[in-house]
Design a protein around this motif. Structure first.
Motif, short mmCIF file in Angstrom:
data_model
loop_
_atom_site.label_atom_id
_atom_site.label_comp_id
_atom_site.label_asym_id
_atom_site.label_seq_id
_atom_site.Cartn_x
_atom_site.Cartn_y
_atom_site.Cartn_z
N PHE A 191 3.80 -56.97 -4.54
CA PHE A 191 2.52 -56.99 -5.23
C PHE A 191 1.82 -55.64 -5.16
CE2 PHE A 191 3.07 -61.53 -5.13
CZ PHE A 191 2.43 -61.95 -6.29
N ILE A 192 2.01 -54.93 -4.04
CA ILE A 192 1.46 -53.58 -3.94
C ILE A 192 2.08 -52.70 -5.01
CG2 ILE A 192 1.34 -51.51 -2.48
CD1 ILE A 192 1.38 -53.41 -0.04
N LYS A 206 9.48 -45.65 -21.42
CA LYS A 206 8.50 -46.57 -22.01
C LYS A 206 7.86 -46.00 -23.27
CE LYS A 206 7.86 -50.70 -20.32
NZ LYS A 206 7.80 -51.88 -21.18
N LYS A 207 7.92 -44.67 -23.42
CA LYS A 207 7.34 -44.04 -24.61
C LYS A 207 8.32 -43.97 -25.77
CE LYS A 207 4.01 -41.33 -21.93
NZ LYS A 207 3.55 -39.98 -21.54
N THR A 208 9.50 -44.56 -25.58
CA THR A 208 10.48 -44.63 -26.66
C THR A 208 10.46 -46.02 -27.27
OG1 THR A 208 12.28 -45.30 -25.17
CG2 THR A 208 11.95 -42.93 -25.50
N ARG A 209 10.88 -46.12 -28.50
CA ARG A 209 10.83 -47.41 -29.21
C ARG A 209 11.73 -48.46 -28.55
NH1 ARG A 209 11.65 -47.05 -35.56
NH2 ARG A 209 9.83 -45.71 -35.21
N ALA A 210 12.84 -48.02 -27.95
CA ALA A 210 13.80 -48.97 -27.38
C ALA A 210 13.24 -49.72 -26.17
CB ALA A 210 15.08 -48.23 -26.97
N PHE A 211 12.23 -49.12 -25.49
CA PHE A 211 11.70 -49.75 -24.28
C PHE A 211 10.20 -50.00 -24.34
CE2 PHE A 211 15.47 -47.35 -23.03
CZ PHE A 211 16.18 -48.31 -22.34
N ALA A 212 9.59 -49.78 -25.47
CA ALA A 212 8.14 -49.93 -25.59
C ALA A 212 7.74 -51.40 -25.44
CB ALA A 212 7.67 -49.39 -26.94
N GLY A 213 6.51 -51.59 -24.97
CA GLY A 213 6.00 -52.95 -24.83
C GLY A 213 5.24 -53.11 -23.53
N GLU A 214 4.44 -54.17 -23.46
CA GLU A 214 3.68 -54.45 -22.24
C GLU A 214 4.59 -55.07 -21.18
OE1 GLU A 214 0.52 -53.72 -21.52
OE2 GLU A 214 0.50 -52.65 -23.42
N PRO A 215 4.40 -54.70 -19.90
CA PRO A 215 5.22 -55.27 -18.83
C PRO A 215 4.94 -56.76 -18.65
CG PRO A 215 3.45 -53.95 -17.90
CD PRO A 215 3.44 -53.71 -19.39
N ALA A 216 5.93 -57.47 -18.19
CA ALA A 216 5.78 -58.92 -17.99
C ALA A 216 4.83 -59.20 -16.83
CB ALA A 216 7.15 -59.54 -17.70
N PRO A 217 4.04 -60.28 -16.91
CA PRO A 217 3.14 -60.62 -15.79
C PRO A 217 3.94 -60.99 -14.55
CG PRO A 217 3.21 -62.39 -17.41
CD PRO A 217 3.93 -61.24 -18.02
N PHE A 218 3.39 -60.68 -13.39
CA PHE A 218 4.09 -60.94 -12.13
C PHE A 218 3.29 -61.96 -11.33
CE2 PHE A 218 5.19 -59.25 -7.70
CZ PHE A 218 6.33 -60.03 -7.61
N VAL A 219 3.85 -63.14 -11.16
CA VAL A 219 3.21 -64.21 -10.40
C VAL A 219 4.16 -64.64 -9.29
CG1 VAL A 219 2.21 -66.52 -10.48
CG2 VAL A 219 1.98 -65.00 -12.45
N GLY A 276 4.49 -48.94 -16.84
CA GLY A 276 5.27 -49.73 -17.78
C GLY A 276 6.19 -50.76 -17.17
N LEU A 277 6.19 -50.90 -15.84
CA LEU A 277 7.02 -51.92 -15.20
C LEU A 277 6.14 -52.90 -14.44
CD1 LEU A 277 10.07 -49.97 -13.71
CD2 LEU A 277 10.12 -51.63 -15.54
N SER A 278 6.65 -54.11 -14.22
CA SER A 278 5.92 -55.10 -13.43
C SER A 278 6.49 -55.16 -12.03
CB SER A 278 6.01 -56.48 -14.09
OG SER A 278 7.30 -57.03 -13.90
N GLY A 279 5.79 -55.87 -11.17
CA GLY A 279 6.26 -56.03 -9.79
C GLY A 279 7.58 -56.75 -9.71
N LYS A 280 7.96 -57.46 -10.78
CA LYS A 280 9.26 -58.14 -10.78
C LYS A 280 10.40 -57.14 -10.67
CE LYS A 280 8.12 -62.38 -13.28
NZ LYS A 280 8.46 -63.26 -14.42
N SER A 281 10.18 -55.93 -11.12
CA SER A 281 11.23 -54.91 -11.04
C SER A 281 11.43 -54.43 -9.61
CB SER A 281 10.87 -53.71 -11.93
OG SER A 281 10.81 -54.07 -13.27
N PHE A 282 10.42 -54.61 -8.75
CA PHE A 282 10.56 -54.16 -7.37
C PHE A 282 11.52 -55.04 -6.60
CE2 PHE A 282 9.25 -54.05 -2.87
CZ PHE A 282 9.42 -52.68 -2.63
N ILE A 283 11.64 -56.31 -6.98
CA ILE A 283 12.55 -57.22 -6.28
C ILE A 283 14.00 -56.71 -6.37
CG2 ILE A 283 13.36 -59.59 -6.07
CD1 ILE A 283 10.40 -59.17 -5.35
N PRO A 284 14.51 -56.36 -7.58
CA PRO A 284 15.84 -55.76 -7.65
C PRO A 284 15.96 -54.45 -6.85
CG PRO A 284 15.18 -56.51 -9.81
CD PRO A 284 13.98 -56.63 -8.93
N PHE A 285 14.88 -53.64 -6.86
CA PHE A 285 14.91 -52.40 -6.09
C PHE A 285 15.05 -52.70 -4.60
CE2 PHE A 285 12.21 -50.42 -9.64
CZ PHE A 285 13.34 -49.98 -10.29
#
Length: 452
Positions: A112-113, A208-221, A122-131
């Motif tokens: 969550f931090i 995130k500034k490219t069209r292939a990855f643009a978009g809002e990050p997914a919510p993290f609950v 451009g990333l959500s906390g969900k990406s930290f779990i794989p990291f």
């Protein structure tokens, strides 16, 4: 118990204290691992491996075992696999501390931090779990991206998750750190971990500034567990799972890699005949010398360093095992010389050693992780884009480090590659700080929709 967790969270997850506390805790973990507990156990492990190598060497000499088989066992297996296994205490110690932090409930809060930070880029906390999982092994880290619903975020996480040093890269970090400063270089490990996080954030901002990855990050609950004393069974089980994966790789892929590297470093053509030759005339020396020009701008253009990097594409532990084979420790009388002292021919200077480390930490992962990436992506075009991106970006980062930092400290003379490094740096800064064109598109689309 809830009140106790709330008071602890006020310090560990506070707005201004969360990141300093996380950095301090991780620094303490790495200091205990590389500077105190793990380092002491590693010395004992090295003594045990050296003793076993000497006894095996003596028995094979007494029994007059065939020279080729003798060389394979001592120079290939013991020096190769043994050099990696000598770092096993460090790996076990680090996994033990990480498991304690996970089981206590702290690492869930770290996610969550990091969500606060990642979301800005451009990333959500969900990406930290794989990291976090990838710090043990890249394969389950890549598989953990399945929890990310947003396909663009999932692909971007998969591309960058192996920037975080995994257990297989720990021996490489420890080896280079020991070569540079001996036992007093424990801080190299946390520095490389935070460098991996920083590099990942930079990649994500640019992508995130490219069209292939643009978009809002997914919510993290995520439901935060209460702080509690870790269970001995749970911690030991987590440690065993990670250590067993390391040992299984050492006994299969790494064993085969050592045998292949021993063959390539022992055989070659000399005086018009194929057979056992000096290492300098071996097949591996020929291959390494032929492609060394590619790595010359990065500083490490010796065939030994190049050959070690090539083995890292199979398994990252193979870097250390190949160094063990090429350093010829099996031929050192009474094994009195440390493996670290043998690498002067590999890395003429500290800058070269650090450059070598950076490239091998941030290039494409081992074959097992690459095959997992291909399976998870299920898209041949994007898979090859990922592999090319990882290797080209690692090459560019290392080039900028070696040429620019080397120029600043007077180790590298101004040359063509220095110009290339500054051009690359300017390009990275532009991509990093330019306005996001996709945000403008989203805003204009929203405005048009509101007027309909």
């Amino acid at each position: 118990e809830h009140e106790r967790s709330r008071k602890i969270d006020a310090v560990l997850t506070g707005r201004y204290t969360a990141l300093p506390m996380f950095a301090a805790i991780m620094a303490l973990v790495f200091w205990l691992t590389f500077g105190v507990i793990g380092a002491g156990l590693q010395n004992l492990m090295e003594i045990g491996i050296d003793w076993l190598t000497q006894k095996t060497d003596a028995v094979m000499t007494l029994w007059q075992v065939n020279d080729v088989l003798h060389s394979l066992v001592i120079d290939g297996i013991f020096n190769g696999v043994g050099s990696v296994l000598s770092f096993l205490p460090i790996i076990v110690t680090l996994f033990l501390f990480l498991s304690l932090l996970e089981d206590s409930g702290y690492m869930a809060r770290v996610a969550f931090i990091m969500d606060r930070i990642f979301r800005r880029f451009g990333l959500s906390g969900k990406s930290f779990i794989p990291f976090l999982i990838g710090s043990g092994c890249g394969v389950p880290g890549i598989m953990a991206t399945r929890t990310i619903e947003n396909e663009k975020d999932r692909r971007m996480t998969m591309m960058t998750v192996t920037n975080i040093p995994c257990g297989a890269k720990l021996p490489v970090i420890a080896l280079i750190a020991g070569f540079i400063m001996g036992d007093g270089c424990w801080w190299m490990a946390p520095l490389m971990y935070f460098a991996g996080i920083g590099l990942t954030i930079i990649y994500c901002i640019i992508l995130k500034k490219t069209r292939a990855f643009a978009g809002e990050p997914a919510p993290f609950v995520m439901e935060l567990p209460q702080y509690h004393v870790p269970s001995v069974k749970g911690v030991l089980l987590h440690v065993w799972e990670r250590v067993w994966a390391f040992l299984k790789k050492a006994g299969t892929i790494l064993f085969l890699c050592c045998a292949v590297m021993w063959f390539l470093s022992s055989f070659g053509i000399q005086d018009g005949a194929f057979g056992l030759v000096d290492t300098e005339n071996s097949l591996l020396a020929v291959i390494g010398s032929a492609i060394a020009v590619i790595f010359a701008p990065l500083g490490f253009d010796t065939w030994q360093a190049v050959a070690s990097s090539l083995s890292g594409f199979v398994a990252k532990e193979g870097i250390v095992s190949t160094m063990g084979v090429l350093s010829g420790l099996g031929e050192v009388e009474e094994y009195a010389v440390s493996m670290h002292d043998q690498f002067a021919a590999f890395f003429p200077t500290t800058m070269v050693a650090v450059s070598f480390l950076l490239f091998n930490l941030f290039d494409s992962p081992c074959l097992a992780a690459i095959s997992t990436t291909a399976k998870e992506l299920n898209n041949r075009k994007f898979f090859w884009f990922t592999i090319i991106f990882q290797n080209v970006s690692a090459y560019c980062v290392t080039l900028m480090f070696y040429q620019i930092v080397g120029l600043c400290i007077g180790e590298v003379a101004f040359n063509f590659w220095t110009v290339v490094a500054f051009v690359l740096l300017a390009g990275v800064l532009y991509l990093l700080f330019r306005k996001d064109p996709n945000k403008a598109t989203v805003k204009s689309t929203s405005f048009a929709a509101s007027n309909v």
